[in-house]
Design a protein around this motif. Structure first.
Motif, PDB file in Angstrom:
ATOM      1  N   LEU A 161       0.808  -1.216   0.000  1.00 13.59           N
ATOM      2  CA  LEU A 161       0.000   0.000   0.000  1.00 13.59           C
ATOM      3  C   LEU A 161       0.846   1.273   0.000  1.00 13.59           C
ATOM      4  CD1 LEU A 161      -3.106  -0.449   2.366  1.00 13.59           C
ATOM      5  CD2 LEU A 161      -3.052  -0.184  -0.109  1.00 13.59           C
ATOM      6  N   THR A 162       2.042   1.209   0.548  1.00 13.02           N
ATOM      7  CA  THR A 162       2.868   2.411   0.678  1.00 13.02           C
ATOM      8  C   THR A 162       3.448   2.860  -0.647  1.00 13.02           C
ATOM      9  OG1 THR A 162       3.440   1.878   2.958  1.00 13.02           O
ATOM     10  CG2 THR A 162       4.916   3.369   1.783  1.00 13.02           C
ATOM     11  N   ASN A 170       3.547   3.476  -4.507  1.00 14.72           N
ATOM     12  CA  ASN A 170       2.665   3.667  -5.647  1.00 14.72           C
ATOM     13  C   ASN A 170       3.163   2.868  -6.842  1.00 14.72           C
ATOM     14  OD1 ASN A 170       1.031   5.583  -4.253  1.00 14.72           O
ATOM     15  ND2 ASN A 170       2.587   7.154  -4.646  1.00 14.72           N
ATOM     16  N   ALA A 220      -5.001  -0.374   5.620  1.00 16.46           N
ATOM     17  CA  ALA A 220      -4.452   0.981   5.642  1.00 16.46           C
ATOM     18  C   ALA A 220      -3.049   0.936   6.228  1.00 16.46           C
ATOM     19  CB  ALA A 220      -5.333   1.921   6.458  1.00 16.46           C
ATOM     20  N   VAL A 230       0.587   3.619   7.376  1.00 10.52           N
ATOM     21  CA  VAL A 230       1.152   4.944   7.598  1.00 10.52           C
ATOM     22  C   VAL A 230       2.606   4.757   8.036  1.00 10.52           C
ATOM     23  CG1 VAL A 230       0.537   5.138  10.058  1.00 10.52           C
ATOM     24  CG2 VAL A 230       0.676   7.215   8.652  1.00 10.52           C
ATOM     25  N   ARG A 267       2.969   9.045   4.238  1.00 16.22           N
ATOM     26  CA  ARG A 267       2.552   7.854   3.492  1.00 16.22           C
ATOM     27  C   ARG A 267       1.290   7.201   4.070  1.00 16.22           C
ATOM     28  NH1 ARG A 267       5.097   6.405  -1.636  1.00 16.22           N
ATOM     29  NH2 ARG A 267       6.159   8.372  -1.909  1.00 16.22           N
ATOM     30  N   GLU A 289      -2.151   5.817   3.720  1.00 19.50           N
ATOM     31  CA  GLU A 289      -2.896   5.306   2.568  1.00 19.50           C
ATOM     32  C   GLU A 289      -3.913   4.279   3.045  1.00 19.50           C
ATOM     33  OE1 GLU A 289      -4.262   5.180  -1.095  1.00 19.50           O
ATOM     34  OE2 GLU A 289      -2.487   6.384  -0.640  1.00 19.50           O
ATOM     35  N   ALA A 323      -6.635   1.447   1.528  1.00 21.58           N
ATOM     36  CA  ALA A 323      -7.018   0.708   0.326  1.00 21.58           C
ATOM     37  C   ALA A 323      -8.430   1.107  -0.095  1.00 21.58           C
ATOM     38  CB  ALA A 323      -6.947  -0.791   0.585  1.00 21.58           C
ATOM     39  N   ARG A 359     -12.158   2.417   2.403  1.00 24.88           N
ATOM     40  CA  ARG A 359     -12.270   3.838   2.699  1.00 24.88           C
ATOM     41  C   ARG A 359     -13.623   4.192   3.314  1.00 24.88           C
ATOM     42  NH1 ARG A 359      -9.092   5.743  -2.851  1.00 24.88           N
ATOM     43  NH2 ARG A 359      -7.024   5.076  -2.098  1.00 24.88           N
ATOM     44  N   ALA A 407      -8.361   5.764   8.565  1.00 26.96           N
ATOM     45  CA  ALA A 407      -7.278   6.749   8.532  1.00 26.96           C
ATOM     46  C   ALA A 407      -7.116   7.410   9.898  1.00 26.96           C
ATOM     47  CB  ALA A 407      -7.546   7.794   7.454  1.00 26.96           C
ATOM     48  N   ASN A 456      -4.501  18.783  -2.034  1.00 24.67           N
ATOM     49  CA  ASN A 456      -5.094  17.565  -1.480  1.00 24.67           C
ATOM     50  C   ASN A 456      -6.113  17.948  -0.411  1.00 24.67           C
ATOM     51  OD1 ASN A 456      -5.699  15.026  -0.468  1.00 24.67           O
ATOM     52  ND2 ASN A 456      -3.577  14.338  -0.440  1.00 24.67           N
ATOM     53  N   ALA A 463      -7.137  15.253   2.356  1.00 29.61           N
ATOM     54  CA  ALA A 463      -6.152  15.049   3.421  1.00 29.61           C
ATOM     55  C   ALA A 463      -6.111  16.251   4.355  1.00 29.61           C
ATOM     56  CB  ALA A 463      -4.786  14.793   2.813  1.00 29.61           C
TER      57      ALA A 463
END
Length: 250
Positions: A129-130, A132, A162, A164, A177, A179, A181, A185, A190, A217, A220
């Motif tokens: 996940l971290t 890209n 998820a 971080v 970082r 994120e 999945a 969500r 998060a 963003n 975020a």
């Protein structure tokens, strides 16, 4: 250095490049193109020479290592004004966003939440996940594991939902970082995972958290505002105008 510049130095230590060379108080950084922060010159403090000469040194360093010259500088600082006056331009092409907000918050422990944990080593799911698409490389993995790092993971069933990254520098926790999945969500993961990594930070002596978010963003920014983060300062990336950055040694 003023407070924003000192904090930028702290953040840079939490995101270590593979090669770093001082230029006065500026820092020249290289990590084979993985992220702007690790592949730009951090223009804080006094470079020990006129800014025009410092920028030529930035060009030399970057060209010798096969990356595009770029500087990271606190927005509206004397260094930024001098860089603009030298003919450099905002790096509007920068994929992650060239204008970045730096947010801070005091740290307090959060109640444990089932399924959220911070590990001493990255798990396979954390890596999945971290990183890209197209980012996975030995250099990227070295940057992300550099320093004292906690690897936050939220699980759902047998899967990683998820992740971080939390890095400790002095009494600061640098968070990055985050994120979740797509399938998981809008479930509060998060916020839950942020609580877990912040608790980990307090357990390791951190009193404040800092994170860097692209100005565009909005999702975020809203999340972090709801978690008590406030704007500390902003920075921008700048690049030379076309044809203006020649190696002084060529």
């Amino acid at each position: 250095m003023n407070a924003p510049e000192r904090l930028e130095t702290t953040c840079s230590r939490a995101w270590p490049p593979l090669v770093e060379e001082p230029l006065g108080e500026w820092s020249l950084r290289w990590a084979d193109g993985f992220t702007g922060r690790a592949n730009s010159a951090l223009a804080v403090g006094d470079p020990g020479r006129p800014v025009g000469g410092a920028l030529r040194a930035v060009c030399d360093f970057a060209h010798a290592r096969g990356i595009a010259p770029m500087v990271q500088v606190v927005r509206d600082s004397p260094n930024e004004h001098a860089i603009a006056a030298a003919g450099w331009v905002p790096a509007t092409h920068h994929g992650a966003g060239h204008e970045v907000a730096v947010l801070t918050a005091p740290l307090t422990p959060a109640p444990p939440i089932p399924g959220c944990a911070v590990h001493d080593e990255p798990t396979p799911g954390w890596w999945d996940l971290t990183l890209n698409p197209g980012e996975d490389s030995p250099v990227a993995r070295q940057v992300l594991t550099g320093g004292k790092v906690g690897y936050g993971v939220a699980t759902e069933g047998a899967g990683t939902a998820a992740v971080v990254r939390g890095a400790l520098v002095d009494d600061w926790l640098h968070v990055g970082r985050l994120e979740v999945a797509p399938a998981f969500r809008r479930r509060g993961l998060a916020s839950a995972l942020m609580g877990a990594v912040q608790t980990w930070g307090t357990e390791h002596g951190a009193g404040h958290a800092v994170l860097q978010v692209a100005e565009g963003n909005s999702g975020a920014l809203a999340l972090y505002a709801g978690l008590g983060y406030a704007l500390h300062h902003r920075y921008r990336y700048w690049v030379p105008a076309p044809g203006s950055c020649e190696d002084s040694t060529s």
